[in-house]
Write an enzyme that holds these catalytic residues in place. Structure first.
Site, PDB file in Angstrom:
ATOM      1  N   LYS A 181       0.842  -1.205   0.000  1.00 20.95           N
ATOM      2  CA  LYS A 181       0.000   0.000   0.000  1.00 20.95           C
ATOM      3  C   LYS A 181       0.874   1.250   0.000  1.00 20.95           C
ATOM      4  O   LYS A 181       1.710   1.426   0.881  1.00 20.95           O
ATOM      5  CB  LYS A 181      -0.920  -0.016   1.219  1.00 20.95           C
ATOM      6  CG  LYS A 181      -1.896  -1.192   1.211  1.00 20.95           C
ATOM      7  CD  LYS A 181      -2.736  -1.261   2.457  1.00 20.95           C
ATOM      8  CE  LYS A 181      -1.941  -1.685   3.671  1.00 20.95           C
ATOM      9  NZ  LYS A 181      -2.790  -1.964   4.850  1.00 20.95           N
ATOM     10  N   THR A 226      -8.716   8.789   7.990  1.00 17.14           N
ATOM     11  CA  THR A 226      -8.136   7.576   7.413  1.00 17.14           C
ATOM     12  C   THR A 226      -7.988   6.478   8.467  1.00 17.14           C
ATOM     13  O   THR A 226      -7.302   5.484   8.225  1.00 17.14           O
ATOM     14  CB  THR A 226      -6.743   7.884   6.816  1.00 17.14           C
ATOM     15  OG1 THR A 226      -5.938   8.474   7.846  1.00 17.14           O
ATOM     16  CG2 THR A 226      -6.830   8.843   5.637  1.00 17.14           C
ATOM     17  N   GLY A 228      -8.430   3.296  10.208  1.00 18.13           N
ATOM     18  CA  GLY A 228      -8.975   1.994   9.802  1.00 18.13           C
ATOM     19  C   GLY A 228      -8.971   1.731   8.304  1.00 18.13           C
ATOM     20  O   GLY A 228      -9.599   0.774   7.843  1.00 18.13           O
ATOM     21  N   THR A 229      -8.265   2.538   7.526  1.00 22.02           N
ATOM     22  CA  THR A 229      -8.270   2.312   6.067  1.00 22.02           C
ATOM     23  C   THR A 229      -7.606   0.978   5.720  1.00 22.02           C
ATOM     24  O   THR A 229      -8.044   0.295   4.789  1.00 22.02           O
ATOM     25  CB  THR A 229      -7.539   3.440   5.299  1.00 22.02           C
ATOM     26  OG1 THR A 229      -6.361   3.790   6.021  1.00 22.02           O
ATOM     27  CG2 THR A 229      -8.396   4.671   5.147  1.00 22.02           C
ATOM     28  N   GLY A 230      -6.547   0.612   6.465  1.00 21.33           N
ATOM     29  CA  GLY A 230      -5.857  -0.650   6.177  1.00 21.33           C
ATOM     30  C   GLY A 230      -6.785  -1.833   6.419  1.00 21.33           C
ATOM     31  O   GLY A 230      -6.885  -2.742   5.584  1.00 21.33           O
ATOM     32  N   CYS A 231      -7.469  -1.808   7.574  1.00 25.95           N
ATOM     33  CA  CYS A 231      -8.416  -2.887   7.904  1.00 25.95           C
ATOM     34  C   CYS A 231      -9.508  -2.957   6.840  1.00 25.95           C
ATOM     35  O   CYS A 231      -9.874  -4.030   6.367  1.00 25.95           O
ATOM     36  CB  CYS A 231      -9.099  -2.612   9.253  1.00 25.95           C
ATOM     37  SG  CYS A 231      -7.967  -2.249  10.596  1.00 25.95           S
TER      38      CYS A 231
HETATM   39  C1  MP5 Z   1      -8.041  -3.208  16.713  1.00 23.69           C
HETATM   40  C2  MP5 Z   1      -7.274  -2.449  15.701  1.00 23.69           C
HETATM   41  N1  MP5 Z   1      -6.859  -3.090  14.587  1.00 23.69           N
HETATM   42  C3  MP5 Z   1      -6.194  -2.407  13.643  1.00 23.69           C
HETATM   43  C4  MP5 Z   1      -5.906  -1.082  13.779  1.00 23.69           C
HETATM   44  C5  MP5 Z   1      -5.116  -0.362  12.735  1.00 23.69           C
HETATM   45  O1  MP5 Z   1      -5.843   0.681  12.128  1.00 23.69           O
HETATM   46  P1  MP5 Z   1      -5.138   2.082  11.899  1.00 23.69           P
HETATM   47  O2  MP5 Z   1      -3.806   1.805  11.272  1.00 23.69           O
HETATM   48  O3  MP5 Z   1      -6.040   2.839  10.991  1.00 23.69           O
HETATM   49  O4  MP5 Z   1      -5.015   2.715  13.244  1.00 23.69           O
HETATM   50  C6  MP5 Z   1      -6.351  -0.419  14.957  1.00 23.69           C
HETATM   51  N2  MP5 Z   1      -6.113   0.865  15.176  1.00 23.69           N
HETATM   52  N3  MP5 Z   1      -7.029  -1.143  15.892  1.00 23.69           N
END
Ligand code: MP5
Length: 525
Positions: A181, A226, A228-231
């Site tokens: 990414k 942004t 949680g964009t990866g999830c």
């Molecule tokens: C439970 C959990 N899983 C994954 C992410 C990553 O997401 P981000 O990189 O957007 O903070 C997060 N913040 N929390």
């Protein structure tokens, strides 16, 4: 075709923007069935992670077993793994359940900076999970951490070619394909690393499957939303792969198409960022997970209940179905002049009502729908026969009714021609919605007035009472049910915005029903 099913193995984000909360929203928005094995709870919001509570690893294994021994899934999506031991358990579970398609987002450090995977667990992730991963989706820092852990030397990227090389190196760690990414490194028009905000032009995600590179370009987007964009991206890919697999005739008989699954997912996340809701949290807010979803605000088969209680409908519906004109008819207190006028105008209206149903027959596409309209026409003819008999009792002859002795009132012209115009210019359902106030309202008003008869004696000697009886009669009430059912079956095929337009037509026609009963409506000319 079965429902696409995805098992999510990830941590929970209490604020709902990332983690398995986001995953489930994404999967729901793609019409997939989501199951979860929760690796950790986080106390988290858009500003950061306050604390992490790790699920005992053996319990994660039990959750996976519970899901997969009962509901086999098309794809497993993995996010935050929380501990080295959890990784070991997950790897073992995937082997045990012979999971064939795994999308792994190697969550290590949250956007806010919080560490979500201990440093010593990166090795377990790399050695135990990457070899069985179908698609690994690291961002640039995660890709570099994985290579560092493997003691593989890499060049810190300064342009597109370096990013492609990085993707190629990560691929050597074992996954079937890598989607690197590029969001952390916006590029210039020349595809070199942008060094100022003005230079930021594009971000490129690079898919490499060991043979070919697929570049997915997105115009650079400036947004703080942004979280949680990866999830969300990994879940959208998992959803697209599950959709592909669930459409197969014979399981495993076709190759999955990672490129199209990834392209669609990038578009989904990009639009999610563009349409993210303002003011959700004080930090990096969530994307809009539901931009691709159209929601019907009623349960299937219950549209008419929703319609009649809709704020745009309820007041005018009450005015119509409780109109004093109908009440005075039922009580016998209406003046005979007004009643006779109404009988004539209603007869004239019914003529156009019959024309409208003929038009509805023309607009129908199946023989059964055409026959249904023909039957309604015959029903209207029977209603008009009764009407003529009723008129005769009040000294109005058929010749009077049909030879233009009586002038059509403005209310009658407006209402009947409005319905015909909707029928001419719009589709079959719009026409039914314009006709519905008449069908449903007369049935409802007559039922109410008939039920009140027990408490009154005035219907004895009431020459208008037959009006209530006619519309309360079984055959009319059956026609109401049939008309209602037809609307219910057709309305669910409409978009939410079209449904609001159709409600507008229903409201307008109801307003004209009210006008038709207003006391001055028939004596205005
Ligand atoms: C439970 C959990 N899983 C994954 C992410 C990553 O997401 P981000 O990189 O957007 O903070 C997060 N913040 N929390």
């Amino acid at each position: 075709m079965t429902v696409p099913k995805v098992l999510v193995i990830a941590g929970s984000d209490s604020s709902g923007g990332a983690g398995l909360e986001a995953d489930q929203k994404v999967l729901s928005a793609h019409e997939c069935y989501a199951m979860t094995a929760t690796t950790a709870l986080t106390a988290q919001n858009t500003l950061g992670v306050d604390d992490v509570h790790i699920t005992p690893p053996a319990f994660v294994g039990k959750q996976i077993d519970a899901c997969l021994t009962d509901i086999p899934c098309d794809v497993v999506k993995i996010g935050m793994l929380a501990s080295a031991e959890t990784i070991r358990v997950v790897a073992e579970s995937l082997r045990k359940h012979r999971v064939s398609t795994v999308v792994l987002d190697p969550v290590m450090i949250a956007t806010s900076g919080a560490q979500l995977l201990p440093g010593d667990a990166v090795r377990n992730l790399r050695t135990q999970l990457l070899p069985t991963t179908t698609l690994l989706t690291p961002n640039i820092p995660e890709a570099m951490l994985l290579l560092q852990d493997a003691d593989i030397h890499y060049k810190s990227p300064s342009g597109l070619e370096d990013l492609k090389a990085l993707a190629g190196q990560v691929h050597q760690l074992g996954p079937r394909a890598v989607l690197l990414k590029g969001g952390h490194m916006p590029l210039t028009r020349e595809y070199t690393k942008a060094t100022s905000d003005e230079e930021k032009f594009v971000t490129v995600d690079i898919l490499f499957d060991g043979e070919a590179y697929t570049l997915i370009e997105s115009k650079y987007l400036e947004s703080k939303n942004t979280h949680g964009t990866g999830c969300s991206l990994a879940s959208a890919i998992a959803a697209n792969l599950a959709i592909q697999k669930s459409g197969w005739q014979r399981p495993e008989s076709q190759a999955i198409d990672l490129a199209s699954a990834s392209r669609l997912a990038v578009a989904y996340v990009t639009t999610g960022i563009k349409t993210s809701l303002p003011n959700l949290g004080h930090g990096s807010g969530p994307i809009n997970h539901f931009h691709n979803v159209q929601v019907q605000p009623f349960s299937q088969g219950h549209f008419v209940e929703y319609l009649l209680s809709h704020p745009a409908v309820a007041p005018v519906w009450q005015k119509y179905t409780h109109h004093p004109f109908a009440t005075q008819m039922a009580r016998g207190t209406l003046s005979e002049v007004l009643f006779k006028n109404y009988l004539v105008q209603d007869y004239l209206y019914l003529t156009h009502f019959a024309r409208t149903h003929a038009l509805a027959a023309y607009k129908s596409r199946t023989m059964s729908a055409i026959t249904a309209e023909a039957n309604i026409l015959l029903h209207i003819e029977r209603e008009m026969t009764l009407h003529r008999a009723f008129c005769a009792e009040f000294g109005i002859s058929r010749a009077d009714l049909e030879s233009g002795t009586y002038k059509e009132s403005l209310a009658c012209v407006a209402y009947s021609r409005y319905v015909l115009d909707i029928g001419q210019s719009q589709d079959w359902l719009a026409l039914q919605m314009a006709l519905a106030p008449c069908l449903l309202g007369y049935g409802q008003a007559a039922q109410r007035l008939y039920a009140e008869k027990e408490s009154r004696t005035t219907q004895q000697g009431n020459r208008y009472w037959r009006w209530v009886e006619n519309y309360n009669a079984d055959d009319y009430q059956e026609a109401v049910v049939a008309g209602r059912d037809l609307i219910e079956t057709h309305i669910i095929k409409q978009s939410p915005s079209r449904i609001q337009e159709l409600i507008g037509i229903f409201v307008r026609a109801t307003e004209m029903e009210v006008r038709f009963w207003d006391f001055d409506a028939h004596v205005e000319e």
